[in-house]
Design a protein around this motif. Structure first.
Motif, short mmCIF file in Angstrom:
data_model
loop_
_atom_site.label_atom_id
_atom_site.label_comp_id
_atom_site.label_asym_id
_atom_site.label_seq_id
_atom_site.Cartn_x
_atom_site.Cartn_y
_atom_site.Cartn_z
N ARG A 34 0.83 -1.20 0.00
CA ARG A 34 0.00 0.00 0.00
C ARG A 34 0.87 1.26 0.00
NH1 ARG A 34 -4.02 -0.54 4.55
NH2 ARG A 34 -4.35 -2.47 3.43
N VAL A 35 0.58 2.14 -0.95
CA VAL A 35 1.21 3.46 -1.01
C VAL A 35 0.11 4.46 -1.30
CG1 VAL A 35 2.96 4.91 -2.10
CG2 VAL A 35 3.35 2.45 -1.93
N ALA A 36 -0.14 5.36 -0.37
CA ALA A 36 -1.26 6.30 -0.51
C ALA A 36 -0.76 7.72 -0.71
CB ALA A 36 -2.14 6.23 0.74
N ASN A 37 -1.44 8.44 -1.59
CA ASN A 37 -1.16 9.85 -1.81
C ASN A 37 -2.29 10.68 -1.20
OD1 ASN A 37 -0.33 12.36 -2.73
ND2 ASN A 37 -1.25 12.09 -4.74
N ARG A 38 -1.98 11.39 -0.13
CA ARG A 38 -2.95 12.27 0.52
C ARG A 38 -2.51 13.73 0.39
NH1 ARG A 38 -5.45 8.17 0.21
NH2 ARG A 38 -5.87 6.71 1.87
N THR A 39 -1.70 14.00 -0.64
CA THR A 39 -1.23 15.37 -0.88
C THR A 39 -2.22 16.08 -1.79
OG1 THR A 39 0.03 14.93 -2.91
CG2 THR A 39 1.16 14.54 -0.80
N GLU A 40 -1.99 17.36 -2.00
CA GLU A 40 -2.82 18.12 -2.92
C GLU A 40 -2.26 18.08 -4.34
OE1 GLU A 40 -4.09 21.94 -1.61
OE2 GLU A 40 -4.38 21.25 0.44
N HIS A 41 -1.16 17.36 -4.53
CA HIS A 41 -0.55 17.22 -5.85
C HIS A 41 -0.86 15.84 -6.40
CE1 HIS A 41 1.73 20.93 -5.59
NE2 HIS A 41 2.10 20.59 -4.37
N ILE A 42 -1.07 15.77 -7.67
CA ILE A 42 -1.30 14.48 -8.31
C ILE A 42 0.03 13.73 -8.35
CG2 ILE A 42 -1.89 13.33 -10.47
CD1 ILE A 42 -3.81 15.70 -11.00
N MET A 43 0.02 12.51 -7.86
CA MET A 43 1.18 11.62 -7.95
C MET A 43 0.71 10.37 -8.68
SD MET A 43 2.84 11.81 -4.11
CE MET A 43 4.29 10.85 -4.50
N SER A 44 1.32 10.09 -9.80
CA SER A 44 0.92 8.90 -10.54
C SER A 44 1.27 7.66 -9.72
CB SER A 44 1.65 8.85 -11.88
OG SER A 44 3.02 8.55 -11.67
N PRO A 45 0.63 6.53 -10.02
CA PRO A 45 1.00 5.30 -9.31
C PRO A 45 2.50 5.01 -9.46
CG PRO A 45 -1.06 4.97 -10.48
CD PRO A 45 -0.54 6.33 -10.89
N GLY A 46 3.05 5.29 -10.62
CA GLY A 46 4.48 5.07 -10.83
C GLY A 46 5.34 5.91 -9.90
N GLU A 47 4.95 7.16 -9.67
CA GLU A 47 5.70 8.03 -8.76
C GLU A 47 5.61 7.51 -7.32
OE1 GLU A 47 5.51 12.55 -10.27
OE2 GLU A 47 3.54 11.58 -10.07
N ARG A 48 4.38 7.16 -6.90
CA ARG A 48 4.19 6.67 -5.53
C ARG A 48 4.97 5.38 -5.31
NH1 ARG A 48 -1.41 7.81 -6.72
NH2 ARG A 48 -1.76 5.57 -6.85
N TRP A 49 4.78 4.42 -6.19
CA TRP A 49 5.45 3.13 -6.03
C TRP A 49 6.95 3.24 -6.27
CZ3 TRP A 49 3.68 -0.98 -3.62
CH2 TRP A 49 2.30 -1.07 -3.42
N GLY A 50 7.36 4.22 -7.06
CA GLY A 50 8.79 4.42 -7.31
C GLY A 50 9.55 4.71 -6.03
N VAL A 51 8.94 5.47 -5.13
CA VAL A 51 9.59 5.81 -3.86
C VAL A 51 9.79 4.54 -3.02
CG1 VAL A 51 9.33 7.06 -1.67
CG2 VAL A 51 8.70 8.17 -3.83
N ILE A 52 8.75 3.76 -2.85
CA ILE A 52 8.87 2.58 -2.00
C ILE A 52 9.71 1.49 -2.68
CG2 ILE A 52 6.77 1.31 -2.60
CD1 ILE A 52 6.37 1.15 0.57
N ASN A 53 9.69 1.46 -4.01
CA ASN A 53 10.56 0.51 -4.72
C ASN A 53 12.02 0.89 -4.57
OD1 ASN A 53 8.59 -1.28 -5.65
ND2 ASN A 53 8.17 -0.03 -7.45
N ARG A 54 12.32 2.18 -4.54
CA ARG A 54 13.71 2.60 -4.31
C ARG A 54 14.13 2.22 -2.89
NH1 ARG A 54 17.44 6.34 -2.61
NH2 ARG A 54 19.13 6.63 -4.09
N LEU A 55 13.24 2.37 -1.94
CA LEU A 55 13.53 1.96 -0.56
C LEU A 55 13.86 0.46 -0.51
CD1 LEU A 55 13.62 2.65 2.46
CD2 LEU A 55 11.16 2.32 2.53
N ARG A 56 13.04 -0.34 -1.17
CA ARG A 56 13.29 -1.78 -1.22
C ARG A 56 14.61 -2.09 -1.91
NH1 ARG A 56 10.26 -3.85 -5.35
NH2 ARG A 56 12.16 -3.54 -6.50
N ALA A 57 14.88 -1.44 -3.03
CA ALA A 57 16.12 -1.67 -3.76
C ALA A 57 17.34 -1.34 -2.90
CB ALA A 57 16.14 -0.87 -5.05
N LEU A 58 17.27 -0.24 -2.14
CA LEU A 58 18.38 0.11 -1.25
C LEU A 58 18.57 -0.95 -0.17
CD1 LEU A 58 17.86 3.96 -0.80
CD2 LEU A 58 19.68 2.82 -2.07
N LEU A 59 17.46 -1.42 0.40
CA LEU A 59 17.56 -2.46 1.43
C LEU A 59 18.16 -3.75 0.85
CD1 LEU A 59 14.18 -1.87 3.27
CD2 LEU A 59 16.47 -1.63 4.27
N MET A 60 17.82 -4.04 -0.39
CA MET A 60 18.36 -5.25 -1.02
C MET A 60 19.85 -5.13 -1.32
SD MET A 60 15.95 -7.48 -1.20
CE MET A 60 16.56 -8.64 -2.39
#
Length: 183
Positions: free
Chosen positions: A67-93
């Motif tokens: 789950r990645v939720a956007n509660r900002t006033e800016h539009i964030m595409s699913p790719g942008e939202r998931w890109g952040v958490i995917n980078r976090l996972r990639a760094l952990l890996m």
């Protein structure tokens, strides 16, 4: 001849006074923010009590990002939202944390189910023990003179066995753009 100069002067005035839209500074999250945010979250998770005492011989911590939720006033595409958490996972890996603490990442259940082929038995799948989630929030203040967006990007790790929140941290950043009388 005089008429030609007048037309040229009017065209020049029109080009200066009626040009295309101006590019404004933005108050949106930037790629630099994403890098800083994910670097900080990896360091936070590595130093957390959740990782303390875990070794390569510990039972695997099977983590899904569901789950990645956007509660900002800016539009964030699913790719942008998931890109952040995917980078976090990639760094952990890429860190020793993965092997030293026995961390395994698996696809979210819905993504896994989408991969199944109808005529084949589904391959073995590890059952997630933990879920890594992110929520992006913003607070916007706007006036005639400026716009300010303050972001809170919160990350949580949940134990899926009992629903306990076992790790949480957040990244905060604030941007202000000044306006002038032509904005």
């Amino acid at each position: 001849m005089r008429f030609g100069w007048m037309i040229a002067l009017l065209l020049l005035h029109g080009a200066i006074g009626c040009g295309g839209p101006r590019l404004h500074d933005t108050t949106m999250l930037t790629s630099v923010d994403v890098v800083e945010m994910t670097d900080q979250m990896v360091a936070s998770l590595a130093a957390s009590g959740l990782m303390e005492g875990r070794t390569e011989d510990s039972p695997p911590m099977v983590i899904t990002m569901d789950r990645v939720a956007n509660r900002t006033e800016h539009i964030m595409s699913p790719g942008e939202r998931w890109g952040v958490i995917n980078r976090l996972r990639a760094l952990l890996m890429q860190t020793d944390l993965r092997s030293e603490r026995h961390l395994i990442f698996v696809m979210p259940t819905q993504a896994w189910e989408a991969l199944e082929v109808v005529d084949q038995a589904p391959p073995h799948r590890l059952k997630p023990t933990h879920a890594l989630r992110a929520t992006f929030r913003s607070d916007t203040q706007s006036s005639i003179r400026a716009r300010t967006d303050a972001y809170l990007c919160a990350f949580q790790m949940l134990d899926l066995g009992d629903g306990a929140l076992v790790w949480e941290d957040a990244f905060e950043v604030k941007y202000t753009v000044s306006r002038n009388r032509f904005d």
